[in-house]
Motif scaffolding. Sequence first.
Motif, PDB file in Angstrom:
ATOM      1  N   THR A  90       0.992  -1.230  -0.158  1.00 29.85           N
ATOM      2  CA  THR A  90      -0.192   0.012   0.101  1.00 29.85           C
ATOM      3  C   THR A  90       0.945   1.391   0.050  1.00 29.85           C
ATOM      4  N   LYS A  91       2.209   1.145   0.557  1.00 36.03           N
ATOM      5  CA  LYS A  91       2.917   2.485   0.563  1.00 36.03           C
ATOM      6  C   LYS A  91       3.430   2.734  -0.847  1.00 36.03           C
ATOM      7  N   SER A  92       4.005   1.766  -1.730  1.00 34.63           N
ATOM      8  CA  SER A  92       4.429   2.027  -3.111  1.00 34.63           C
ATOM      9  C   SER A  92       3.588   1.574  -4.126  1.00 34.63           C
ATOM     10  N   CYS A  93       2.563   0.892  -3.875  1.00 37.41           N
ATOM     11  CA  CYS A  93       1.738   0.136  -4.786  1.00 37.41           C
ATOM     12  C   CYS A  93       2.196  -0.573  -5.722  1.00 37.41           C
ATOM     13  N   ASN A  94       3.656  -0.998  -5.375  1.00 47.09           N
ATOM     14  CA  ASN A  94       4.519  -2.207  -5.957  1.00 47.09           C
ATOM     15  C   ASN A  94       3.633  -3.659  -6.128  1.00 47.09           C
ATOM     16  N   ILE A  95       3.548  -4.171  -7.161  1.00 49.40           N
ATOM     17  CA  ILE A  95       3.199  -5.618  -7.129  1.00 49.40           C
ATOM     18  C   ILE A  95       3.991  -6.489  -6.528  1.00 49.40           C
ATOM     19  N   LEU A  96       3.449  -7.259  -5.663  1.00 51.46           N
ATOM     20  CA  LEU A  96       4.127  -8.364  -4.927  1.00 51.46           C
ATOM     21  C   LEU A  96       4.077  -9.696  -5.800  1.00 51.46           C
ATOM     22  N   TRP A  97       2.886  -9.783  -6.134  1.00 48.96           N
ATOM     23  CA  TRP A  97       2.343 -10.929  -6.757  1.00 48.96           C
ATOM     24  C   TRP A  97       0.991 -10.999  -7.559  1.00 48.96           C
ATOM     25  N   SER A  98       0.771 -11.579  -8.579  1.00 46.81           N
ATOM     26  CA  SER A  98      -0.284 -11.586  -9.071  1.00 46.81           C
ATOM     27  C   SER A  98      -0.639 -12.902  -9.992  1.00 46.81           C
ATOM     28  N   ASN A  99      -1.780 -13.327  -9.902  1.00 48.74           N
ATOM     29  CA  ASN A  99      -2.197 -14.484 -10.740  1.00 48.74           C
ATOM     30  C   ASN A  99      -2.372 -14.268 -12.222  1.00 48.74           C
ATOM     31  N   GLU A 100      -2.361 -15.329 -13.014  1.00 45.66           N
ATOM     32  CA  GLU A 100      -2.461 -15.457 -14.526  1.00 45.66           C
ATOM     33  C   GLU A 100      -3.591 -14.379 -14.861  1.00 45.66           C
ATOM     34  N   LEU A 101      -4.677 -14.698 -14.320  1.00 49.07           N
ATOM     35  CA  LEU A 101      -6.002 -13.994 -14.860  1.00 49.07           C
ATOM     36  C   LEU A 101      -5.679 -12.415 -14.861  1.00 49.07           C
ATOM     37  N   PHE A 102      -5.065 -11.756 -13.838  1.00 45.75           N
ATOM     38  CA  PHE A 102      -4.800 -10.422 -13.719  1.00 45.75           C
ATOM     39  C   PHE A 102      -3.829  -9.994 -14.693  1.00 45.75           C
ATOM     40  N   GLU A 134       5.607 -11.592 -16.856  1.00 46.98           N
ATOM     41  CA  GLU A 134       6.765 -11.350 -15.530  1.00 46.98           C
ATOM     42  C   GLU A 134       7.858 -10.445 -15.954  1.00 46.98           C
ATOM     43  N   ARG A 135       7.935  -9.701 -14.790  1.00 41.67           N
ATOM     44  CA  ARG A 135       8.769  -8.557 -15.224  1.00 41.67           C
ATOM     45  C   ARG A 135      10.260  -8.636 -14.332  1.00 41.67           C
ATOM     46  N   MET A 136      11.337  -8.205 -14.691  1.00 42.52           N
ATOM     47  CA  MET A 136      12.329  -8.213 -14.004  1.00 42.52           C
ATOM     48  C   MET A 136      12.387  -6.968 -12.998  1.00 42.52           C
ATOM     49  N   PHE A 137      11.727  -6.091 -13.256  1.00 40.68           N
ATOM     50  CA  PHE A 137      11.870  -4.835 -12.257  1.00 40.68           C
ATOM     51  C   PHE A 137      10.585  -4.523 -11.759  1.00 40.68           C
ATOM     52  N   GLU A 138      10.338  -3.710 -10.579  1.00 39.89           N
ATOM     53  CA  GLU A 138       9.161  -3.508  -9.764  1.00 39.89           C
ATOM     54  C   GLU A 138       8.099  -2.809 -10.950  1.00 39.89           C
ATOM     55  N   VAL A 139       6.945  -2.957 -10.781  1.00 37.30           N
ATOM     56  CA  VAL A 139       5.858  -2.436 -11.487  1.00 37.30           C
ATOM     57  C   VAL A 139       4.616  -2.074 -10.350  1.00 37.30           C
ATOM     58  N   SER A 140       4.028  -0.807 -10.704  1.00 36.70           N
ATOM     59  CA  SER A 140       3.156  -0.452  -9.584  1.00 36.70           C
ATOM     60  C   SER A 140       1.739  -0.723 -10.309  1.00 36.70           C
ATOM     61  N   VAL A 141       0.685  -1.031  -9.694  1.00 40.07           N
ATOM     62  CA  VAL A 141      -0.624  -1.433  -9.878  1.00 40.07           C
ATOM     63  C   VAL A 141      -1.083   0.053 -11.094  1.00 40.07           C
ATOM     64  N   SER A 142      -0.749   0.989 -10.374  1.00 39.54           N
ATOM     65  CA  SER A 142      -1.393   2.285 -11.399  1.00 39.54           C
ATOM     66  C   SER A 142      -0.520   2.390 -12.675  1.00 39.54           C
ATOM     67  N   ASP A 143       0.649   1.638 -12.820  1.00 35.13           N
ATOM     68  CA  ASP A 143       1.116   1.769 -14.200  1.00 35.13           C
ATOM     69  C   ASP A 143       0.414   1.021 -15.096  1.00 35.13           C
ATOM     70  N   LEU A 144       0.004  -0.284 -14.688  1.00 40.36           N
ATOM     71  CA  LEU A 144      -0.766  -1.033 -15.404  1.00 40.36           C
ATOM     72  C   LEU A 144      -2.437  -0.597 -15.501  1.00 40.36           C
ATOM     73  N   VAL A 145      -2.893  -0.120 -14.382  1.00 41.37           N
ATOM     74  CA  VAL A 145      -4.385   0.263 -14.510  1.00 41.37           C
ATOM     75  C   VAL A 145      -4.396   1.770 -14.164  1.00 41.37           C
ATOM     76  N   PRO A 146      -4.073   2.594 -15.258  1.00 40.16           N
ATOM     77  CA  PRO A 146      -4.076   4.200 -14.927  1.00 40.16           C
ATOM     78  C   PRO A 146      -5.502   4.634 -14.068  1.00 40.16           C
ATOM     79  N   GLY A 147      -5.324   5.508 -13.128  1.00 39.26           N
ATOM     80  CA  GLY A 147      -6.334   5.977 -12.275  1.00 39.26           C
ATOM     81  C   GLY A 147      -6.847   5.229 -11.103  1.00 39.26           C
ATOM     82  N   PHE A 148      -5.857   3.994 -10.741  1.00 45.30           N
ATOM     83  CA  PHE A 148      -6.229   3.237  -9.726  1.00 45.30           C
ATOM     84  C   PHE A 148      -5.480   4.011  -8.353  1.00 45.30           C
TER      85      PHE A 148
END
Length: 667
Positions: free
Chosen positions: A94-106, A114-128
């Motif tokens: 919740t502090k950085s919104c960086n994804i720790l894990w997600s399933n295949e459907l997400f 699968e990414r080498m670097f951190e990715v934020s939920v808001s990077d994938l879902v604008p406005g989240f």
Amino acid sequence: MNNKLPRFLRPSRLLYFILLIIFAGLSFFFGDKRHILAAAEASVILLLAVYTRLDTKKRADRLAQYLEAVTGGIDTAAQNSLTRSPLPVVIFSTKSCNILWSNELFRAITGDRERMFEVSVSDLVPGFSADWLRDGKLECPEPIALGDRLFKIYGNLSRSGGARTDDFIATTYWTDVTAYESARAEFYLSRPVYAIILLDNYEDLIKGVSEQEKSAVLSEIDARIGGWTGGRDGYLCKYDRDRYLYITEERHFDSLTGDKFKILDAVRECVGAGGVHATLSIGIGKDGATPLESSRFALLAIEMALTRGGDQVVVKNHFNFEFFGGNSAEKENRTKVKARVMANALGELIADSSSVFIMGHKNADYDAVGAAAGVRRIALSKNVPAHIVIDPENTMAKHLIDRLKESPDYEGAFVTVSDAMINADSRSLLVVVDTSRPEETESQDLLLSLTRVAVIDHHRRAATYIENATVNFNEPYASSACELVTELLQYIVDQRTILRVEADALLAGIVLDTKTFAIHTGSRTFDAAAFLRRLGADTVDVKMLMQSDFSTAMARYEIVRGAVIYRGGIAIASSEEDATRVIIAQSADELLNIAGVSASFVLAPNDAGIFISGRSIGPVNVQLILEKLGGGGNQSIAGGRMEGVGVGEARDALQTAIDKYLEENPL
């Protein structure tokens, strides 16, 4: 702060790798052994990249093991609720919104991999935003758009295992609600909207014309109404000679209101016999729980439009009324038949009552007290005890009350609200004069306590009004409540029983509201005044009743001295000093004596807040302006009160209301 930085500048492993690659590139161009140094740096970067990839995968594996561990006390099917969920699931900080894990459907709905670097939920879902989780909510208030789909998000928080207490792990489940939201939107857009359209002055239009001329003007009106309603997939039916029913859908309502109902102006261009311009009243009902309720809203709306003088549109929804138009001056359109019918109804209602209580509005003026005295005379003629409910300390008609009390017939006639509450019973009748707004009455508690209520008022009906009155004599064409009561007296009371002081009181109310027969005066006003003169009313006595003392006159002139012309002949004056309603109202009247001023507004503080008085002798409708501030009245005379603001704020709000009115109704 990170949210304000461009994504590529936010602290992350990706930023560090980019910087390392830049330095390696620079090393290739500078130094003696630049090629060797650059190759060494590139090797280090490659090793770091491999390490980061392995570390990321290891962390994901550890998280998967953690998920299995926290569900280890339950059966195998429950253990797979996250890892094999049929819903898209994502776990993030919740502090950085960086994804720790997600399933295949997400990953499928976001197009992620699968990414080498951190990715934020808001990077994938604008406005989240995760604010709703931090606020303790279990579901996102609004659906989130992702591509052409809509998702409803549910989630919860758990504390991370580290020492930091301000970071939580959020687990969210994403439900596809695209079909539901589409059906929901279609449901609201397809709800029926009912409009009752009434030709106000049908009789005047066709009076004394040939059938050919009658057909021509009515056909022109039909064509203009048909043109206005056309193109909206609605149903228009003329079910009476002067009435139409129009049914359409909610999706077309904005297009109806977008032009502020220019149909009123279009129909007004149709001219009948003697140069009479046609006018429409439209009542629209919407937002009802059922089509029947919406149709009832339309009936209430058309009734409201007519009681406000016609030539306007009233929209009634589930919560309140909305008004459009109503800029035309009221034309006298009353008949003695209606006055006689109302007189008989009121007389029978009084005769069937055990007692009568009469009250006006707060800070009762001459019109309210004079009308109350007239109604009391009607009750006494039916041998029913009657009392006038008034606050003796807060009234603008103290001189008149003192005059009435000098008569033996008025011994004990004036009572306080508490006395009325004590003496009233189930058969007591409450007659409200000079107002139809519950919040403006002398006592709203008394109004709610009595079930038998009659209303006599001359103001245009506002959005809030006394409902379920047994008798409701509301005539916006009348000059005053005293004029209406005088008409009733002629059909109920033996003229010989009317006291001269009562005639003076009724005439004082008419003189006050017409500004000595200068504004809002019709032929029936002069008829009423002539009747009162025959009863012995003395214009000199009335003039003396309405005289102000020296300090009041000086206070009035001080307010007028600070007036300015705001726009289009509209004068505004304000005072920081407390002033009575009498001084404020008289100051507004005084401003109309200045050449070039067609409308005036005066505002000043008093015990009840900031009181505003508006007057007009031109095209400006002061009622429509002050209605925007919670006030009311009629086209020529209106008033309002604002609470919790200063004079400066009230003046700004008034100027904004004037600007909006002039924008909608250019002079």
